[in-house]
Design a protein around this motif. Structure first.
Motif: not given
Length: 234
Positions: A11-15, A32-38, A42-48, A58-64
Motif C-alpha cells: 500500500v503506497e501512493d507513490e507509483q 503481490v497485490t498493489e494499492c495506492s490508498s488505505a 481495505l477493499n482488498e482485505v475484505n475480498r481476501n 504512512w502518508m496515504l491519501p485519506g486514511m493514513s
C-alpha cells in the motif's frame, strides 16, 4: 503452485516506489497485490483476508497507514505489517509500532534491506510464535528458556539471570524479529517484586548482553525506540 505463494499487499501512493517494492518482492517469488490508498487496501482485505504480509506507507491519501494498521489486524490477525515511511523521528516510529506495526523501514531504503526485513517478518510469523500458556520451554539458537522453572541455559551451560532480566529476555525471544519499545518492555516485565522505569531497560539489556556472551549479539538496539532479537535470514 500459485496458491502456495506468500501473498503480500503493498500500500503506497507513490507509483515508482510501489512498483519498485513490488518488483523486488516478485523477484523473490512472492505474489503481490498493489494499492495506492488505505481505502483500496481495505477493499482488498475484505475480498481476501488471507494476505500474509502488508507493506504500508504512512502518508496515504485519506486514511493514513498508521490508522490502517489496526483495521488490517482486526481482519487478518496472523498477518505481519511492515511500515515503510519517511516519518523517521523516534516518536513517529514508536507511534507506528504501538499502533500494531511489526517492523518499520525508513525512506529512502535499500532494496536489499527491504527484502531482508520482509523475510525476517515472514520467518518469525511462520516459525517463532510465542509459547502458548501451557508451554514451558522455548529454544532458539542454543539458548533454552523454561518459563515454569525460570531456568535458562546457553549451549547446555546454565545462566543466572535476575527476574527482570529473565522477563525482559523472554519478551524479546517470544517476539523475535519485532521491535519492542521500552514502554512495551516495561509493561511486559513489571510484576510482583519487579519495578522497572525509564532507562533502566537499557541497563538490563547491557547486563543481559554480558551474561549471554555471543548470543547477546542478537539483541539489536533500535535507537530512540527500543530493542529486538534478530532473526536469522535464510
Amino acid at each position: 503452485m500459485a496458491e502456495n505463494l506468500i501473498h503480500v499487499l503493498v500500500v503506497e501512493d507513490e507509483q515508482e516506489i510501489r512498483e519498485l517494492m513490488a518488483l523486488h518482492l516478485l523477484r523473490q517469488g512472492f505474489k503481490v497485490t498493489e494499492c495506492s490508498s488505505a481505502e483500496d487496501a481495505l477493499n482488498e482485505v475484505n475480498r481476501n483476508p488471507n494476505f500474509q504480509l502488508f507493506v504500508l506507507d504512512w502518508m496515504l491519501p485519506g486514511m493514513s497507514g498508521v490508522d490502517l494498521v489496526g483495521k488490517i489486524k482486526a481482519k487478518a490477525r496472523d498477518a505481519s505489517v511492515l511500515m515503510v515511511t519517511a516519518m523517521a523521528e523516534p516518536q513517529d516510529i514508536v507511534a507506528g509500532l504501538e499502533k500494531g506495526a511489526d517492523d518499520y523501514l525508513t525512506k529512502p531504503f535499500n532494496p536489499g534491506v527491504f527484502i531482508a526485513r520482509v523475510k525476517a517478518l515472514l520467518r518469525r510469523s511462520a516459525n517463532i510464535a510465542a509459547p502458548p500458556s501451557d508451554s514451558s520451554e522455548v529454544s532458539v539458537g542454543g539458548l533454552k528458556m523454561n518459563f515454569k522453572t525460570y531456568e535458562i541455559s546457553y549451549n547446555s551451560e546454565p545462566l543466572h539471570l535476575t527476574p527482570s532480566e529473565f522477563k525482559l529476555l523472554g519478551s524479546l525471544v517470544q517476539n523475535m524479529g519485532c521491535v519492542l519499545t521500552r514502554e512495551k518492555l516495561i509493561e511486559n516485565i513489571q510484576g510482583e517484586g519487579i519495578n522497572v522505569v525509564g532507562r533502566t531497560i537499557d541497563t538490563h539489556v547491557f547486563g543481559l548482553r554480558k551474561k549471554l556472551g555471543e548470543w547477546g549479539d542478537r539483541i539489536e538496539t533500535i535507537r530512540g525506540v527500543g530493542y529486538r532479537v534478530k532473526v536469522d535470514i535464510a
